[in-house]
Scaffold this motif. Structure first.
Motif, PDB file in Angstrom:
ATOM      1  N   LEU A  98     -15.449 -37.568   0.976  1.00  0.00           N
ATOM      2  CA  LEU A  98     -14.584 -37.045   2.033  1.00  0.00           C
ATOM      3  C   LEU A  98     -13.111 -37.369   1.773  1.00  0.00           C
ATOM      4  CD1 LEU A  98     -16.657 -37.806   5.270  1.00  0.00           C
ATOM      5  CD2 LEU A  98     -16.325 -35.598   4.139  1.00  0.00           C
ATOM      6  N   ARG A  99     -12.824 -38.590   1.337  1.00  0.00           N
ATOM      7  CA  ARG A  99     -11.441 -38.951   1.018  1.00  0.00           C
ATOM      8  C   ARG A  99     -10.887 -38.071  -0.102  1.00  0.00           C
ATOM      9  NH1 ARG A  99     -11.950 -45.511   1.012  1.00  0.00           N
ATOM     10  NH2 ARG A  99     -11.890 -45.785   3.268  1.00  0.00           N
ATOM     11  N   ASP A 100     -11.711 -37.852  -1.099  1.00  0.00           N
ATOM     12  CA  ASP A 100     -11.286 -36.996  -2.212  1.00  0.00           C
ATOM     13  C   ASP A 100     -11.008 -35.574  -1.712  1.00  0.00           C
ATOM     14  OD1 ASP A 100     -10.818 -36.597  -5.060  1.00  0.00           O
ATOM     15  OD2 ASP A 100     -12.646 -35.365  -4.997  1.00  0.00           O
ATOM     16  N   HIS A 101     -11.849 -35.090  -0.806  1.00  0.00           N
ATOM     17  CA  HIS A 101     -11.681 -33.748  -0.231  1.00  0.00           C
ATOM     18  C   HIS A 101     -10.339 -33.655   0.511  1.00  0.00           C
ATOM     19  CE1 HIS A 101     -13.121 -29.924   1.414  1.00  0.00           C
ATOM     20  NE2 HIS A 101     -12.609 -30.311   2.577  1.00  0.00           N
ATOM     21  N   ILE A 102     -10.040 -34.711   1.288  1.00  0.00           N
ATOM     22  CA  ILE A 102      -8.780 -34.728   2.043  1.00  0.00           C
ATOM     23  C   ILE A 102      -7.597 -34.878   1.090  1.00  0.00           C
ATOM     24  CG2 ILE A 102      -7.430 -36.065   3.720  1.00  0.00           C
ATOM     25  CD1 ILE A 102     -10.145 -36.727   5.080  1.00  0.00           C
ATOM     26  N   TYR A 103      -7.704 -35.739   0.106  1.00  0.00           N
ATOM     27  CA  TYR A 103      -6.615 -35.987  -0.831  1.00  0.00           C
ATOM     28  C   TYR A 103      -6.244 -34.707  -1.592  1.00  0.00           C
ATOM     29  CZ  TYR A 103      -4.047 -37.951  -4.758  1.00  0.00           C
ATOM     30  OH  TYR A 103      -3.091 -38.216  -5.708  1.00  0.00           O
ATOM     31  N   ARG A 104      -7.245 -33.926  -1.931  1.00  0.00           N
ATOM     32  CA  ARG A 104      -6.975 -32.671  -2.662  1.00  0.00           C
ATOM     33  C   ARG A 104      -6.556 -31.542  -1.720  1.00  0.00           C
ATOM     34  NH1 ARG A 104     -10.293 -32.540  -7.929  1.00  0.00           N
ATOM     35  NH2 ARG A 104     -10.725 -34.739  -8.205  1.00  0.00           N
ATOM     36  N   ALA A 108      -9.743 -27.021   1.983  1.00  0.00           N
ATOM     37  CA  ALA A 108      -9.961 -26.447   3.314  1.00  0.00           C
ATOM     38  C   ALA A 108     -11.307 -26.881   3.877  1.00  0.00           C
ATOM     39  CB  ALA A 108      -9.900 -24.928   3.226  1.00  0.00           C
ATOM     40  N   PRO A 109     -11.390 -26.903   5.217  1.00  0.00           N
ATOM     41  CA  PRO A 109     -12.678 -27.206   5.844  1.00  0.00           C
ATOM     42  C   PRO A 109     -13.693 -26.135   5.470  1.00  0.00           C
ATOM     43  CG  PRO A 109     -10.902 -27.317   7.455  1.00  0.00           C
ATOM     44  CD  PRO A 109     -10.327 -26.766   6.196  1.00  0.00           C
ATOM     45  N   PRO A 110     -14.904 -26.369   5.619  1.00  0.00           N
ATOM     46  CA  PRO A 110     -15.643 -27.547   6.073  1.00  0.00           C
ATOM     47  C   PRO A 110     -15.736 -28.582   4.951  1.00  0.00           C
ATOM     48  CG  PRO A 110     -17.235 -25.867   5.511  1.00  0.00           C
ATOM     49  CD  PRO A 110     -15.863 -25.268   5.312  1.00  0.00           C
ATOM     50  N   PRO A 111     -15.966 -29.832   5.345  1.00  0.00           N
ATOM     51  CA  PRO A 111     -16.103 -30.884   4.335  1.00  0.00           C
ATOM     52  C   PRO A 111     -17.420 -30.722   3.569  1.00  0.00           C
ATOM     53  CG  PRO A 111     -16.549 -31.774   6.497  1.00  0.00           C
ATOM     54  CD  PRO A 111     -16.082 -30.358   6.706  1.00  0.00           C
ATOM     55  N   PRO A 112     -17.552 -31.383   2.455  1.00  0.00           N
ATOM     56  CA  PRO A 112     -18.805 -31.303   1.701  1.00  0.00           C
ATOM     57  C   PRO A 112     -19.959 -31.838   2.548  1.00  0.00           C
ATOM     58  CG  PRO A 112     -17.104 -32.472   0.440  1.00  0.00           C
ATOM     59  CD  PRO A 112     -16.541 -32.204   1.792  1.00  0.00           C
ATOM     60  N   ALA A 113     -21.145 -31.343   2.270  1.00  0.00           N
ATOM     61  CA  ALA A 113     -22.336 -31.762   3.017  1.00  0.00           C
ATOM     62  C   ALA A 113     -22.695 -33.219   2.709  1.00  0.00           C
ATOM     63  CB  ALA A 113     -23.503 -30.856   2.664  1.00  0.00           C
ATOM     64  N   ARG A 114     -23.204 -33.861   3.719  1.00  0.00           N
ATOM     65  CA  ARG A 114     -23.632 -35.252   3.561  1.00  0.00           C
ATOM     66  C   ARG A 114     -24.891 -35.276   2.659  1.00  0.00           C
ATOM     67  NH1 ARG A 114     -23.175 -39.980   6.660  1.00  0.00           N
ATOM     68  NH2 ARG A 114     -21.886 -38.867   8.127  1.00  0.00           N
ATOM     69  N   PRO A 115     -24.932 -36.179   1.700  1.00  0.00           N
ATOM     70  CA  PRO A 115     -26.127 -36.262   0.860  1.00  0.00           C
ATOM     71  C   PRO A 115     -27.334 -36.712   1.701  1.00  0.00           C
ATOM     72  CG  PRO A 115     -24.533 -37.963   0.247  1.00  0.00           C
ATOM     73  CD  PRO A 115     -23.906 -37.124   1.317  1.00  0.00           C
ATOM     74  N   LEU A 154     -28.640 -47.615   2.002  1.00  0.00           N
ATOM     75  CA  LEU A 154     -28.024 -46.674   2.937  1.00  0.00           C
ATOM     76  C   LEU A 154     -26.508 -46.861   2.988  1.00  0.00           C
ATOM     77  CD1 LEU A 154     -28.540 -44.462   5.018  1.00  0.00           C
ATOM     78  CD2 LEU A 154     -28.794 -46.254   6.740  1.00  0.00           C
ATOM     79  N   LEU A 155     -26.055 -48.113   2.955  1.00  0.00           N
ATOM     80  CA  LEU A 155     -24.622 -48.400   2.965  1.00  0.00           C
ATOM     81  C   LEU A 155     -23.946 -47.836   1.713  1.00  0.00           C
ATOM     82  CD1 LEU A 155     -22.244 -49.759   4.334  1.00  0.00           C
ATOM     83  CD2 LEU A 155     -22.866 -51.871   3.148  1.00  0.00           C
ATOM     84  N   GLU A 156     -24.582 -47.944   0.577  1.00  0.00           N
ATOM     85  CA  GLU A 156     -24.010 -47.400  -0.653  1.00  0.00           C
ATOM     86  C   GLU A 156     -23.919 -45.876  -0.593  1.00  0.00           C
ATOM     87  OE1 GLU A 156     -26.085 -48.984  -4.016  1.00  0.00           O
ATOM     88  OE2 GLU A 156     -25.403 -51.023  -3.598  1.00  0.00           O
ATOM     89  N   LEU A 157     -24.917 -45.232   0.011  1.00  0.00           N
ATOM     90  CA  LEU A 157     -24.848 -43.768   0.189  1.00  0.00           C
ATOM     91  C   LEU A 157     -23.681 -43.397   1.105  1.00  0.00           C
ATOM     92  CD1 LEU A 157     -28.591 -42.747   0.593  1.00  0.00           C
ATOM     93  CD2 LEU A 157     -27.048 -42.094  -1.257  1.00  0.00           C
ATOM     94  N   GLU A 158     -23.495 -44.174   2.170  1.00  0.00           N
ATOM     95  CA  GLU A 158     -22.388 -43.907   3.100  1.00  0.00           C
ATOM     96  C   GLU A 158     -21.034 -44.104   2.406  1.00  0.00           C
ATOM     97  OE1 GLU A 158     -22.308 -42.668   6.221  1.00  0.00           O
ATOM     98  OE2 GLU A 158     -24.457 -42.347   5.996  1.00  0.00           O
ATOM     99  N   ARG A 159     -20.931 -45.138   1.588  1.00  0.00           N
ATOM    100  CA  ARG A 159     -19.684 -45.368   0.851  1.00  0.00           C
ATOM    101  C   ARG A 159     -19.392 -44.212  -0.105  1.00  0.00           C
ATOM    102  NH1 ARG A 159     -20.502 -51.725  -0.601  1.00  0.00           N
ATOM    103  NH2 ARG A 159     -19.836 -52.527   1.427  1.00  0.00           N
ATOM    104  N   ALA A 160     -20.419 -43.733  -0.783  1.00  0.00           N
ATOM    105  CA  ALA A 160     -20.234 -42.617  -1.707  1.00  0.00           C
ATOM    106  C   ALA A 160     -19.784 -41.365  -0.943  1.00  0.00           C
ATOM    107  CB  ALA A 160     -21.526 -42.349  -2.468  1.00  0.00           C
TER     108      ALA A 160
END
Length: 110
Positions: free
Chosen positions: A91-97, A100-107, A80-86
């Protein structure tokens, strides 16, 4: 001689051998200074030791079961921790690029 006679002779021989064995054992114990009460104490000590061994084996079995359950829980938590890290990286990649919102869906979790 009949078969019964041979059986009687064999039985007498075994009885005499048993009596001699007991006599030799008793004599050796007396020479070694071992009394009858000591035999009982030794038997009780052996019984106590066997009971203690059984108790330790049960505790070891319980500890192994708890360790296996703990390992399974740890494995699930790590997954579960590895999924959260991914997802955090997504999300960081989304912000860095500067997307626009909304962010990508959580796996979804398995």
């Amino acid at each position: 001689m009949t078969l019964q006679d041979w059986g009687l002779i064999a039985t007498a021989f075994v009885a005499i051998a048993t009596a001699l064995g007991t006599l030799i054992k008793t004599t050796a114990d007396r020479r070694a200074g071992i009394r009858g009460a000591e035999h009982t104490e030794r038997r009780d000590t052996v019984a106590d030791r066997d009971a203690f061994i059984d108790q330790i084996q049960e505790q070891l079995k319980d500890a192994n079961a708890r360790a296996a359950a703990s390992e399974a829980a740890r494995s699930a938590t790590v997954e579960l921790l590895e999924l959260e890290r991914a997802y955090t990286q997504i999300l960081r990649d989304h912000i860095y690029r500067r997307q626009a919102p909304p962010p990508p869906a959580r796996p979804s979790t398995p």
